[in-house]
Design a protein around this motif. Structure first.
Motif, PDB file in Angstrom:
ATOM      1  N   MET B   1       0.847  -1.197   0.000  1.00 34.13           N
ATOM      2  CA  MET B   1       0.000   0.000   0.000  1.00 34.13           C
ATOM      3  C   MET B   1       0.881   1.245   0.000  1.00 34.13           C
ATOM      4  O   MET B   1       1.825   1.331   0.764  1.00 34.13           O
ATOM      5  CB  MET B   1      -0.881  -0.005   1.249  1.00 34.13           C
ATOM      6  CG  MET B   1      -1.967   1.005   1.208  1.00 34.13           C
ATOM      7  SD  MET B   1      -3.062   0.806   2.621  1.00 34.13           S
ATOM      8  CE  MET B   1      -1.951   0.999   3.972  1.00 34.13           C
ATOM      9  N   GLY B   3       2.061   5.137   0.553  1.00 29.43           N
ATOM     10  CA  GLY B   3       1.833   6.161   1.570  1.00 29.43           C
ATOM     11  C   GLY B   3       2.091   5.714   2.976  1.00 29.43           C
ATOM     12  O   GLY B   3       2.411   6.510   3.822  1.00 29.43           O
ATOM     13  N   GLY B   4       2.004   4.466   3.239  1.00 32.19           N
ATOM     14  CA  GLY B   4       2.163   3.992   4.612  1.00 32.19           C
ATOM     15  C   GLY B   4       3.540   3.448   4.883  1.00 32.19           C
ATOM     16  O   GLY B   4       3.689   2.542   5.671  1.00 32.19           O
ATOM     17  N   SER B   6       6.358   5.195   5.921  1.00 29.20           N
ATOM     18  CA  SER B   6       7.262   5.907   6.808  1.00 29.20           C
ATOM     19  C   SER B   6       7.474   5.091   8.083  1.00 29.20           C
ATOM     20  O   SER B   6       6.622   4.303   8.486  1.00 29.20           O
ATOM     21  CB  SER B   6       6.698   7.290   7.132  1.00 29.20           C
ATOM     22  OG  SER B   6       5.364   7.173   7.549  1.00 29.20           O
ATOM     23  N   LEU B  11       6.666   8.583  11.548  1.00 28.19           N
ATOM     24  CA  LEU B  11       5.432   7.798  11.655  1.00 28.19           C
ATOM     25  C   LEU B  11       4.816   7.953  13.037  1.00 28.19           C
ATOM     26  O   LEU B  11       3.611   8.151  13.184  1.00 28.19           O
ATOM     27  CB  LEU B  11       5.712   6.321  11.367  1.00 28.19           C
ATOM     28  CG  LEU B  11       4.504   5.394  11.500  1.00 28.19           C
ATOM     29  CD1 LEU B  11       3.438   5.721  10.462  1.00 28.19           C
ATOM     30  CD2 LEU B  11       4.904   3.932  11.370  1.00 28.19           C
ATOM     31  N   ARG B  14       3.117  11.197  13.436  1.00 32.40           N
ATOM     32  CA  ARG B  14       1.836  11.232  12.711  1.00 32.40           C
ATOM     33  C   ARG B  14       0.775  10.427  13.469  1.00 32.40           C
ATOM     34  O   ARG B  14      -0.370  10.859  13.608  1.00 32.40           O
ATOM     35  CB  ARG B  14       2.042  10.661  11.305  1.00 32.40           C
ATOM     36  CG  ARG B  14       0.750  10.485  10.546  1.00 32.40           C
ATOM     37  CD  ARG B  14       0.881  10.626   9.056  1.00 32.40           C
ATOM     38  NE  ARG B  14      -0.420  10.405   8.430  1.00 32.40           N
ATOM     39  CZ  ARG B  14      -1.408  11.270   8.466  1.00 32.40           C
ATOM     40  NH1 ARG B  14      -1.253  12.430   9.082  1.00 32.40           N
ATOM     41  NH2 ARG B  14      -2.568  10.990   7.892  1.00 32.40           N
ATOM     42  N   GLN B  15       1.186   9.262  13.964  1.00 30.23           N
ATOM     43  CA  GLN B  15       0.225   8.420  14.699  1.00 30.23           C
ATOM     44  C   GLN B  15      -0.233   9.088  15.989  1.00 30.23           C
ATOM     45  O   GLN B  15      -1.420   9.052  16.324  1.00 30.23           O
ATOM     46  CB  GLN B  15       0.865   7.056  14.988  1.00 30.23           C
ATOM     47  CG  GLN B  15       1.012   6.202  13.734  1.00 30.23           C
ATOM     48  CD  GLN B  15       1.751   4.905  13.995  1.00 30.23           C
ATOM     49  OE1 GLN B  15       2.575   4.815  14.902  1.00 30.23           O
ATOM     50  NE2 GLN B  15       1.480   3.894  13.174  1.00 30.23           N
ATOM     51  N   VAL B  18      -2.744  11.669  15.031  1.00 33.11           N
ATOM     52  CA  VAL B  18      -4.025  11.063  14.653  1.00 33.11           C
ATOM     53  C   VAL B  18      -4.789  10.624  15.905  1.00 33.11           C
ATOM     54  O   VAL B  18      -5.985  10.909  16.061  1.00 33.11           O
ATOM     55  CB  VAL B  18      -3.796   9.858  13.707  1.00 33.11           C
ATOM     56  CG1 VAL B  18      -5.083   9.061  13.521  1.00 33.11           C
ATOM     57  CG2 VAL B  18      -3.266  10.319  12.369  1.00 33.11           C
ATOM     58  N   PRO B 110      -0.986  -0.686  13.104  1.00 29.73           N
ATOM     59  CA  PRO B 110       0.480  -0.791  13.219  1.00 29.73           C
ATOM     60  C   PRO B 110       1.044   0.335  14.085  1.00 29.73           C
ATOM     61  O   PRO B 110       1.777   1.203  13.605  1.00 29.73           O
ATOM     62  CB  PRO B 110       0.948  -0.693  11.766  1.00 29.73           C
ATOM     63  CG  PRO B 110      -0.106   0.101  11.091  1.00 29.73           C
ATOM     64  CD  PRO B 110      -1.388  -0.206  11.778  1.00 29.73           C
ATOM     65  N   VAL B 111       0.653   0.327  15.333  1.00 26.99           N
ATOM     66  CA  VAL B 111       1.040   1.396  16.258  1.00 26.99           C
ATOM     67  C   VAL B 111       1.699   0.765  17.474  1.00 26.99           C
ATOM     68  O   VAL B 111       1.136  -0.172  18.059  1.00 26.99           O
ATOM     69  CB  VAL B 111      -0.216   2.173  16.740  1.00 26.99           C
ATOM     70  CG1 VAL B 111       0.180   3.313  17.656  1.00 26.99           C
ATOM     71  CG2 VAL B 111      -1.015   2.692  15.568  1.00 26.99           C
TER      72      VAL B 111
ATOM     73  N   LEU C 101      -6.677   3.932   8.431  1.00 28.52           N
ATOM     74  CA  LEU C 101      -5.672   4.191   7.391  1.00 28.52           C
ATOM     75  C   LEU C 101      -4.695   5.285   7.811  1.00 28.52           C
ATOM     76  O   LEU C 101      -3.507   5.219   7.497  1.00 28.52           O
ATOM     77  CB  LEU C 101      -6.371   4.567   6.085  1.00 28.52           C
ATOM     78  CG  LEU C 101      -7.081   3.385   5.409  1.00 28.52           C
ATOM     79  CD1 LEU C 101      -8.076   3.864   4.365  1.00 28.52           C
ATOM     80  CD2 LEU C 101      -6.072   2.426   4.782  1.00 28.52           C
ATOM     81  N   LEU C 103      -3.678   5.770  10.792  1.00 29.31           N
ATOM     82  CA  LEU C 103      -2.713   5.130  11.690  1.00 29.31           C
ATOM     83  C   LEU C 103      -1.691   4.299  10.920  1.00 29.31           C
ATOM     84  O   LEU C 103      -0.606   4.014  11.423  1.00 29.31           O
ATOM     85  CB  LEU C 103      -3.444   4.242  12.712  1.00 29.31           C
ATOM     86  CG  LEU C 103      -4.213   4.980  13.792  1.00 29.31           C
ATOM     87  CD1 LEU C 103      -4.956   4.000  14.697  1.00 29.31           C
ATOM     88  CD2 LEU C 103      -3.294   5.848  14.631  1.00 29.31           C
ATOM     89  N   HIS C 104      -2.063   3.919   9.713  1.00 31.04           N
ATOM     90  CA  HIS C 104      -1.093   3.214   8.857  1.00 31.04           C
ATOM     91  C   HIS C 104      -0.110   4.188   8.229  1.00 31.04           C
ATOM     92  O   HIS C 104       0.777   3.780   7.502  1.00 31.04           O
ATOM     93  CB  HIS C 104      -1.830   2.435   7.766  1.00 31.04           C
ATOM     94  CG  HIS C 104      -2.321   1.100   8.235  1.00 31.04           C
ATOM     95  ND1 HIS C 104      -1.542  -0.030   8.218  1.00 31.04           N
ATOM     96  CD2 HIS C 104      -3.496   0.720   8.768  1.00 31.04           C
ATOM     97  CE1 HIS C 104      -2.223  -1.049   8.701  1.00 31.04           C
ATOM     98  NE2 HIS C 104      -3.412  -0.618   9.052  1.00 31.04           N
ATOM     99  N   GLY C 105      -0.304   5.467   8.454  1.00 33.05           N
ATOM    100  CA  GLY C 105       0.649   6.468   7.963  1.00 33.05           C
ATOM    101  C   GLY C 105       0.216   7.155   6.691  1.00 33.05           C
ATOM    102  O   GLY C 105       0.985   7.939   6.119  1.00 33.05           O
TER     103      GLY C 105
END
Lengths: 286, 276, 314
Positions: B1, B3-4, B6, B11, B14-15, B18, B110-111, C101, C103-105
């Motif tokens: 996928m 964009g994901g 980093s 990351l 960003r997490q 979010v 994935p955190v 999504l 959280l997936h970056g």
């Protein structure tokens, strides 16, 4: 060897009369409450103030025993109204904790498990359901409050003789009216919170919060306005003043006692409205 | 996928953003926030009631307003409103999601669990500090407003604004410290209200404790940051005042330490909703 | 343990004194694997362990070389659709996926685009902006699935994913699982509906009482169950003739005429010897044979032998 035909047959045994159906709700809720050993132990502990009260009343009339331990019948300054007021507080406080522990399980659990519609699809009305749940609290709280209180009062009246019971009827009345009012108020309030806050820990937190925060807020209002206006929302002061007025002693604050009664009745009315709003056999998803 | 891809700090940053933004949304704009808004409305209502019941002579001079607000801030805002608001918001971060059976969605992303704890905590701090900070400001303004021009000039003077800033900063630090404590309570206890009530008792008793025990409370440090010293009553045991920098450092250390323990606890967090 | 497989090595999980799974050792290869077992057998516990939602009391797990203790790495390659029918309060279908999504970056634009794609893939485009609380059971199942596949995982773990779906929805989802598995992914599906597991699985893991009782392809598993004679259905024009001659074989223990004399069901204790002999029998008898099919090489039959009423055939 026999082969049995297995077919469905309607239950044709005895049925509980309709007016007693709410007792089924009570029965199972009580069983649920006592399924916790910790709660059962705590409940026994809540009977301790009454037991101590009985012991002290007995002791104060047992001259021989008092002499053996080097005391006189006036060892506590005599069993005055202050003694009975103090005892009242130590019966009412555990009653509140019992209600806080038990009540969130009564309605919140049914709502979060979507069990209300199951209850109400049986021949049980919403009123029966609430009365059934309230009866649990009444059954649990009565022995540790007014029953215990009246027991001590009657024991004292019997041991004292000389029309003590008649002369001090206010003490017995204070125990009966005060504790019953307290049971009704906290039962309705805790059930209402239980109906609105589905998760048990949150419901318990809300109950503590309402008692502590409202008391703090009321005191703050009294302080900044230099009046007793805050007492209108001070639930514990309201019940304390009602009891003190029946005892015939001075009350706290400047408000007439009717306002304290108003606080208690308004709390009950608000709780009933909250229960009416929340207890439905269906749920609307927004 | 796409964009994901980093990793590391970018990351995590960003997490955390979010997660914090989601928590802010839930804590400020959802029905979950209702109890906090009810709590926040209380001091404002108190200030309004005060203005209604105020006598003409009191209205003319804001002499006692500073002391009165200091007492309301310490005994009502900090002790009840901030304390219980933090309890409501921070206990829900983990325990609330466990009860709602929705925590696993976070644990299936994935955190890193530590990132999850930090993101949620920061969201809670921003939300509670925003609501309660605003409450403090509005309450102060409503305390001074009935005094007319004299009140406004006292409030907008350099010392008045410094007081407002100090109260807001104290509130923010209180949110951070109590927040970390309740986050931890929510992670360790199925019924976090029991430790919360016990801790409230400890906080209330703090003025009457000897100095070596006072340091184990949050309100002791918060009290040192309040701009107007207040009397704790005749039975309070006096202790050496703490310098402001030390109080701030202590509160930051308490918050950070408790958050670190919470983050460590989340590493072993399991999803067993049926056990709740 | 290899990087390309899911390895569960001697894993046990206890909930206090209650056993969740016991000494489970399995290697799961790419393809569609069915996880079957009765309620409370440990299926969900095993899936939770694979995803790190539970920690093993004993043993170790590796998912494509990554430990479930490392969620940051693990969930780049794993998607899990749980059995829990609950969602974050107030979420809409779109916001739920968008948050996952993010959280997936993914940045906002990427997340928005991907959300639309996935909603379309699970047939929820119209309902995307509605609150999940108002979704039907089938729609909630679809949005959970969307959350599990939104990041295009290499390993997809699905706990009862067909629950609540209507027949059309089930068929669509089964096609989706097959498509995902064809791309070389690991797709692990637990289900009570054995017929569906049979339909979609390349292999099965059967679990009972917390222990794995069988794993592998259905045929291989069936072949291992020697205590239960293999059943073969022969559709032909003269079933009585086949039945009479089959009885001459020492390993044939039963021959039964079925379905109005359109076939014969034979039970043999030696499959290896049976098939060559059956071939010779058919050639020599002149019977016109339509089909020869194993009658109990299905998940249902194997389940029945190992776990169900026929259990004990292990």
């Amino acid at each position: 060897m026999a082969v049995y035909e297995r077919i469905w047959r309607r239950y044709d045994g005895n049925l509980l009369p309709l007016k007693w159906r709410a007792a089924v709700v009570t029965k199972y809720a009580l069983a649920e409450a006592f399924s916790s050993r910790i709660f059962a132990a705590f409940y026994v502990l809540c009977l301790l103030p009454t037991a101590i009260g009985v012991f002290l009343v007995y002791l104060s009339h047992n001259v021989g025993l008092l002499q053996k331990v080097g005391l006189t019948t006036e060892f506590m300054g005599g069993l005055t109204a202050v003694f009975f007021q103090f005892l009242f507080l130590w019966q009412a406080l555990p009653a509140f904790f019992v209600a806080v522990i038990v009540s969130p399980s009564l309605i919140a659990a049914d709502l979060s498990n979507n069990a209300l519609s199951l209850y109400l699809s049986r021949p049980i009305t919403r009123r029966d359901y609430v009365l059934g749940k309230m009866a649990v609290l009444a059954i649990l709280l009565s022995p540790i409050t007014w029953m215990g209180g009246l027991l001590i009062f009657l024991l004292q009246a019997y041991l004292e003789g000389n029309n003590w019971g008649i002369e001090n009827w206010r003490i017995g009345m204070a125990y009966l009216v005060g504790h019953v009012a307290w049971i009704v108020v906290i039962s309705l309030l805790t059930l209402a919170i239980s109906a609105w806050v589905r998760f048990k820990p949150a419901a318990r937190g809300a109950l503590f919060g309402i008692i502590f925060i409202l008391a703090g807020f009321a005191e703050a209002i009294n302080a900044v306005t230099r009046t007793s206006a805050g007492d209108l929302i001070h639930l514990t002061r309201a019940i304390a003043n009602v009891v003190l007025s029946i005892f015939g002693g001075p009350t706290e604050g400047d408000l007439p006692i009717a306002f304290n009664w108003f606080t208690l009745i308004a709390t009950c009315a608000l709780s009933i409205w909250m229960l009416h709003r929340k207890l439905r056999a269906h749920e609307v998803v927004e | 996928m796409t964009g994901g891809n980093s990793h590391g700090w970018p990351l995590w940053r960003r997490q955390i953003t979010v997660l914090a933004v989601q928590e802010i949304g839930r804590s400020v704009f959802s029905r979950r926030a209702l109890p906090v808004y009810l709590l926040a409305a209380m001091p404002i209502a108190l200030a309004l009631l005060r203005s209604i019941f105020m006598s003409e002579s009191e209205r003319a001079h804001p002499t006692h307003t500073t002391t009165e607000f200091a007492q309301v801030f310490h005994f009502f805002l900090l002790r009840f409103i901030v304390f219980f608001s933090a309890a409501v918001l921070f206990v829900k971060l983990f325990r609330g999601e466990i009860l709602e059976r929705s925590l696993h969605y976070h644990l299936l992303a994935p955190v890193r669990r530590e990132v999850l704890a930090v993101g949620k905590y920061l969201g809670g701090v921003v939300a509670s500090a925003s609501i309660l900070g605003a409450t403090v400001v509005v309450t102060i303004v409503l305390f001074y407003l009935p005094h007319g021009r004299a009140g406004l000039s006292a409030l907008t003077s350099a010392s008045g604004l410094a007081e407002v800033a100090a109260y807001v900063a104290t509130t923010v630090l209180a949110c951070a410290a109590y927040g970390s404590l309740f986050l931890l309570a929510g992670l360790f206890f199925k019924n976090p209200m029991v430790p919360a009530v016990l801790f409230l008792g400890w906080e209330v008793l703090t003025p009457f404790l000897p100095g070596f025990l006072k340091v184990l409370s949050v309100v002791h440090y918060l009290g040192s940051l309040e701009p107007v010293p207040i009397s704790q009553g005749p039975f309070a045991l006096l202790a050496q005042p703490i310098p402001e920098w030390l109080a701030v450092a202590a509160l930051v250390a308490i918050s950070g330490g408790l958050l670190a323990i919470g983050a460590w606890k989340t590493r072993g967090l399991e999803v067993t909703y049926s056990a709740e | 343990m290899t990087a390309g497989t899911i390895s569960v090595s001697n894993v046990s999980k206890f909930y206090g004194e209650v056993l969740g799974v016991n000494r489970v050792t399995v290697d799961i290869q790419p393809g569609l694997t069915g996880l079957v077992g009765p309620n409370g057998s440990g299926k969900s516990t095993l899936m939770h362990l694979l995803c790190g939602l539970l920690r093993p009391t004993r043993g170790s797990i590796s998912v494509l070389g990554v430990s479930p203790d490392q969620p940051e790495e693990l969930f780049r390659t794993v998607g899990y659709c749980t059995q829990y029918d609950s969602f974050p309060n107030g979420s809409t279908g779109s916001s739920f996926l968008n948050h996952t999504l993010a959280l997936h970056g993914l940045d906002r634009a990427q997340a928005d685009r991907r959300t639309r794609e996935i909603l379309d893939r699970v047939g929820l485009t119209e309902a995307g902006n509605r609150r999940i609380a108002g979704y039907s059971k089938g729609m909630r199942q679809r949005i959970k699935l969307a959350q599990a596949i939104c990041h295009d995982p290499q390993v997809l773990i699905l706990d009862e994913p067909l629950n609540g779906l209507d027949p059309m929805g089930r068929a669509e989802m089964i096609d989706l699982f097959k498509e995902l598995a064809r791309g070389g992914r690991h797709v692990i599906v637990s289900s009570h509906i054995l017929h569906e597991v049979d339909l979609i699985s390349d292999g099965v893991i059967m679990i009972h009482g917390g222990s794995v009782v069988a794993e592998g392809s259905i045929r291989a598993v069936r072949g291992e169950i020697t205590a239960q004679p293999l059943q073969i259905l022969v559709r032909c024009d003269q079933p009585h003739a086949i039945a009479a001659r089959a009885f001459a074989m020492p390993h044939v223990v039963e021959a039964r005429i079925v379905d109005g004399a359109t076939g014969v069901l034979l039970r043999t204790t030696n499959a290896a010897a049976f098939f060559p002999e059956l071939g010779r029998l058919i050639l020599s008898s002149g019977v016109e044979v339509e089909t020869v099919t194993p009658a109990d090489e299905s998940v249902h039959a194997v389940y029945d032998y190992l776990i169900g009423e026929g259990g004990g055939g292990r």
